[in-house]
Design a protein around this motif. Structure first.
Motif, short mmCIF file in Angstrom:
data_model
loop_
_atom_site.label_atom_id
_atom_site.label_comp_id
_atom_site.label_asym_id
_atom_site.label_seq_id
_atom_site.Cartn_x
_atom_site.Cartn_y
_atom_site.Cartn_z
N SER A 15 59.49 51.56 57.17
CA SER A 15 58.49 52.60 57.38
C SER A 15 58.98 53.88 56.72
O SER A 15 60.18 54.11 56.58
CB SER A 15 58.25 52.85 58.88
N GLY A 16 58.05 54.67 56.28
CA GLY A 16 58.38 55.99 55.76
C GLY A 16 59.40 55.99 54.64
O GLY A 16 59.29 55.26 53.66
N SER A 17 60.42 56.80 54.83
CA SER A 17 61.41 57.02 53.77
C SER A 17 62.25 55.80 53.46
O SER A 17 62.92 55.76 52.43
CB SER A 17 62.33 58.19 54.16
N GLU A 18 62.22 54.78 54.29
CA GLU A 18 63.01 53.58 54.06
C GLU A 18 62.32 52.59 53.12
O GLU A 18 62.95 51.65 52.64
CB GLU A 18 63.34 52.87 55.38
N VAL A 19 61.04 52.78 52.84
CA VAL A 19 60.31 51.83 52.00
C VAL A 19 60.93 51.74 50.62
O VAL A 19 61.04 50.65 50.05
CB VAL A 19 58.80 52.19 51.93
N VAL A 21 63.96 51.91 49.79
CA VAL A 21 65.15 51.04 49.88
C VAL A 21 64.71 49.58 49.84
O VAL A 21 65.27 48.77 49.11
CB VAL A 21 65.95 51.34 51.17
N ALA A 22 63.68 49.24 50.61
CA ALA A 22 63.18 47.87 50.63
C ALA A 22 62.66 47.44 49.26
O ALA A 22 62.90 46.31 48.82
CB ALA A 22 62.08 47.74 51.69
N VAL A 23 61.97 48.31 48.58
CA VAL A 23 61.43 48.00 47.25
C VAL A 23 62.59 47.74 46.28
O VAL A 23 62.55 46.77 45.50
CB VAL A 23 60.51 49.12 46.73
N GLU A 24 63.62 48.56 46.32
CA GLU A 24 64.75 48.36 45.42
C GLU A 24 65.48 47.04 45.73
O GLU A 24 65.89 46.32 44.83
CB GLU A 24 65.73 49.53 45.50
N VAL A 25 65.63 46.72 47.01
CA VAL A 25 66.26 45.45 47.38
C VAL A 25 65.41 44.28 46.87
O VAL A 25 65.94 43.31 46.32
CB VAL A 25 66.50 45.36 48.90
N ALA A 26 64.09 44.37 47.01
CA ALA A 26 63.21 43.31 46.51
C ALA A 26 63.38 43.14 45.00
O ALA A 26 63.42 42.01 44.50
CB ALA A 26 61.76 43.62 46.86
N ARG A 27 63.50 44.24 44.28
CA ARG A 27 63.70 44.16 42.82
C ARG A 27 65.02 43.47 42.49
O ARG A 27 65.09 42.64 41.59
CB ARG A 27 63.68 45.56 42.22
N ARG A 28 66.07 43.83 43.22
CA ARG A 28 67.38 43.21 42.96
C ARG A 28 67.36 41.71 43.26
O ARG A 28 67.93 40.92 42.53
CB ARG A 28 68.45 43.89 43.81
N VAL A 39 56.91 45.04 53.24
CA VAL A 39 55.87 45.40 54.18
C VAL A 39 56.12 46.83 54.63
O VAL A 39 57.14 47.13 55.26
CB VAL A 39 55.87 44.46 55.41
N SER A 40 55.22 47.73 54.27
CA SER A 40 55.29 49.11 54.73
C SER A 40 54.57 49.18 56.06
O SER A 40 53.37 48.93 56.13
CB SER A 40 54.64 50.04 53.71
N MET A 41 55.31 49.48 57.11
CA MET A 41 54.75 49.51 58.45
C MET A 41 54.98 50.91 59.04
O MET A 41 55.90 51.12 59.82
CB MET A 41 55.40 48.43 59.31
N PRO A 42 54.14 51.87 58.64
CA PRO A 42 54.37 53.24 59.08
C PRO A 42 54.15 53.48 60.57
O PRO A 42 54.67 54.45 61.12
CB PRO A 42 53.40 54.06 58.24
N CYS A 43 53.39 52.60 61.20
CA CYS A 43 53.14 52.77 62.63
C CYS A 43 53.11 51.39 63.29
O CYS A 43 52.18 50.60 63.05
CB CYS A 43 51.82 53.50 62.86
N LEU A 44 54.11 51.11 64.09
CA LEU A 44 54.20 49.80 64.75
C LEU A 44 53.00 49.56 65.65
O LEU A 44 52.48 48.44 65.71
CB LEU A 44 55.49 49.71 65.57
N ALA A 68 64.35 44.26 58.68
CA ALA A 68 63.69 45.54 58.89
C ALA A 68 64.69 46.66 58.61
O ALA A 68 65.87 46.52 58.91
CB ALA A 68 63.16 45.66 60.32
N VAL A 69 64.20 47.74 58.02
CA VAL A 69 65.03 48.88 57.67
C VAL A 69 64.49 50.10 58.41
O VAL A 69 63.31 50.43 58.27
CB VAL A 69 65.00 49.16 56.15
N GLU A 70 65.34 50.75 59.20
CA GLU A 70 64.91 51.87 60.03
C GLU A 70 66.04 52.91 60.11
O GLU A 70 67.14 52.56 60.54
CB GLU A 70 64.55 51.39 61.42
#
Length: 132
Positions: A15-19, A21-28, A39-44, A68-70
């Motif tokens: 969510s938020g600023s961590e997205v 990081v997730a995108v870069e990990v997916a690219r790697r 999955v961008s989940m800004p509000c659980l 999940a990254v938080e």
């Protein structure tokens, strides 16, 4: 969502600023042939209010390799990663310093999330083999 083949191998939830990081990990991971969905989940709460069909389309129950990254408390994220997944986050408070430095020191960075993703993928692969 960043994915090839529909992100069939792994879900990276943030969510938020961590997205980013997730995108870069997916690219790697894609370099190694891993199809990861981000999955961008800004509000659980908003996600929980969606229909079961929508939730299943975003986080298929068959896709048990999840990270999940938080940058804050990890507690609410465990219900989205299940027993086979991991949550990378910070559960302690009271540190001082720049946000970027604290996230790196606490392991909420691309390298740490990539390591978690690779561990989860390994567990998932072993589970798939044993279930055959």
């Amino acid at each position: 969502m960043h994915a090839e083949r529909g992100g069939d191998d792994l879900a990276l939830i943030a969510s938020g600023s961590e997205v980013h990081v997730a995108v870069e990990v997916a690219r790697r991971l894609a370099v190694d042939g891993v199809a990861a969905r981000v999955v961008s989940m800004p509000c659980l709460e908003w996600f929980d209010e969606q229909s079961a069909g929508y939730q299943e389309a975003v986080l298929p129950s068959a896709l048990r390799a999840r990270v999940a990254v938080e940058a804050g408390s990890t507690q609410p994220w465990h219900r989205y990663v299940g027993l086979d997944g991991e949550v990378v986050g910070i559960d302690g408070f009271g540190e001082s310093g720049s946000g970027a430095e604290l996230l790196r020191l606490k392991g909420v960075d691309v390298e740490s999330v990539e390591r978690a993703a690779r561990r989860v993928l390994e567990v998932s692969r072993h589970r798939d083999i044993s279930e055959r």
